[in-house]
Design an enzyme around this catalytic site. Structure first.
Site, short mmCIF file in Angstrom:
data_model
loop_
_atom_site.label_atom_id
_atom_site.label_comp_id
_atom_site.label_asym_id
_atom_site.label_seq_id
_atom_site.Cartn_x
_atom_site.Cartn_y
_atom_site.Cartn_z
CD GLN A 102 -2.42 -1.33 2.72
OE1 GLN A 102 -3.38 -0.67 3.09
NE2 GLN A 102 -1.81 -2.20 3.50
CG HIS A 120 -3.12 2.48 -1.74
ND1 HIS A 120 -3.07 2.45 -0.37
CD2 HIS A 120 -4.28 1.87 -2.08
CE1 HIS A 120 -4.16 1.83 0.09
NE2 HIS A 120 -4.90 1.47 -0.92
CB CYS A 149 2.78 18.79 -18.44
SG CYS A 149 3.09 17.77 -19.89
N GLY A 188 3.06 -4.37 8.97
CA GLY A 188 2.98 -2.92 9.15
C GLY A 188 1.76 -2.25 8.54
CB SER A 190 -3.82 0.36 10.61
OG SER A 190 -4.34 0.90 9.40
CG ASN A 214 1.06 -3.80 13.35
OD1 ASN A 214 1.32 -2.99 14.23
ND2 ASN A 214 0.35 -3.48 12.28
CB ALA A 233 8.82 -4.13 9.91
#
Ligand code: OAD
Length: 249
Positions: A102, A120, A149, A188, A190, A214, A233
């Site tokens: 993510q 994501h 751009c 890691g 939630s 975690n 971790a």
């Protein structure tokens, strides 16, 4: 008596297809704050005001100044930590095949993992909101905000803003991996944000063993997770890998 670390090391050593699902927690030891909880990004910034696609469309200058500029500064400096390196070593050992992340920081790829699904999106790239031309984030000049751009369109990071869809290819591939893995390492996260939080549920329903790393418990811990390693971790991955290396030396 076998410790939990040894149990996880045994499981991983026997696994032929381990997949990892990672979240912001794996990058905390690289100096990138998580989103939720104490010191989290969403404690300081209202995501609906500065991380929603409607906010970006309406007021790109504010979203650039409050969210994107700060992210760029943090991510420019961040380097993989022992958590990322541990997952790269698991791939080298032929245990881990893919990571669904993510995170948008690109640190799994820098650590050496070769099959990383960016659920994501990624901050490594930006694209023009008019002509879709892609730019490497390192090439973007911050002399004007928002950066533009060559066609004068406004640039935006290739991340999934709130209110946007998960890239369909990432969603489909994650589902396939969850259905076919034998172990899923959940590191890691939630597990509050859907549909990412549902990926371990799919894996579990298809017979995989779920291992969670975690320091805190999550909605998965008591309902979905089989083996919970409660710790950071980096240190936890080092301990698990220490045990695996003993088994192969
Ligand atoms: P969160 O910030 O929601 O959760 C971070 C998790 O990491 C928590 O469960 C912490 O307990 C854990 N944690 C903290 N330090 C750790 C460490 N050193 N080692 C291991 N774990 C640690 O982050 P995510 O679950 O990734 O989405 O959040 C999911 C999504 O919400 C993000 O991708 C982002 C956000 O809104 C978008 O931007 C679309």
């Amino acid at each position: 008596m076998t410790t939990l670390i040894e149990e996880v090391a045994d499981l991983l050593s026997r696994s032929s297809k381990t997949i990892a699902l990672t979240g912001a927690g794996i990058s905390v030891e690289s100096g990138i704050p998580p989103f939720r909880g104490k010191g989290g990004v969403w404690e300081k910034i209202d995501p609906m005001k500065f991380a929603h696609i409607d906010a970006f469309t309406k007021d790109p200058v504010s979203v650039w100044n409050v969210l994107i500029k700060g992210m760029k500064d943090l991510l420019d400096k961040a380097r993989p930590n022992d958590g990322h390196k541990g997952l790269a070593r698991l791939e080298e050992l032929g245990i881990l095949t893919s990571i669904i992340t993510q995170n948008v920081d690109g640190l799994h790829q820098v650590a050496g993992n070769t099959d990383v699904i960016e659920f994501h999106g990624s901050f490594i790239r930006h694209f023009c909101s008019e002509c879709n031309r892609i730019y490497a984030t390192t090439d973007i000049k911050m002399t004007q905000i928002p950066p533009r751009c060559d066609c004068n369109g406004i640039l935006r990071p290739d991340i999934v803003f709130f209110g946007e869809m998960i890239p369909p290819a990432a969603l489909m591939r994650s589902q396939q991996l969850a259905e076919t893995c034998d172990v899923m390492l959940v590191v890691g996260t939630s597990a509050f944000v859907q549909p990412a939080a549902y990926i371990p549920v799919i894996a579990k329903q298809n017979g995989a063993v779920i291992v969670e790393i975690n320091p805190e418990s999550t909605p998965l811990t008591n309902q979905v997770t089989d083996l919970a390693l409660m710790g950071n971790a980096g240190e936890t991955m080092n301990r698990v890998l220490g045990e695996i290396e003993k088994r192969i030396s």
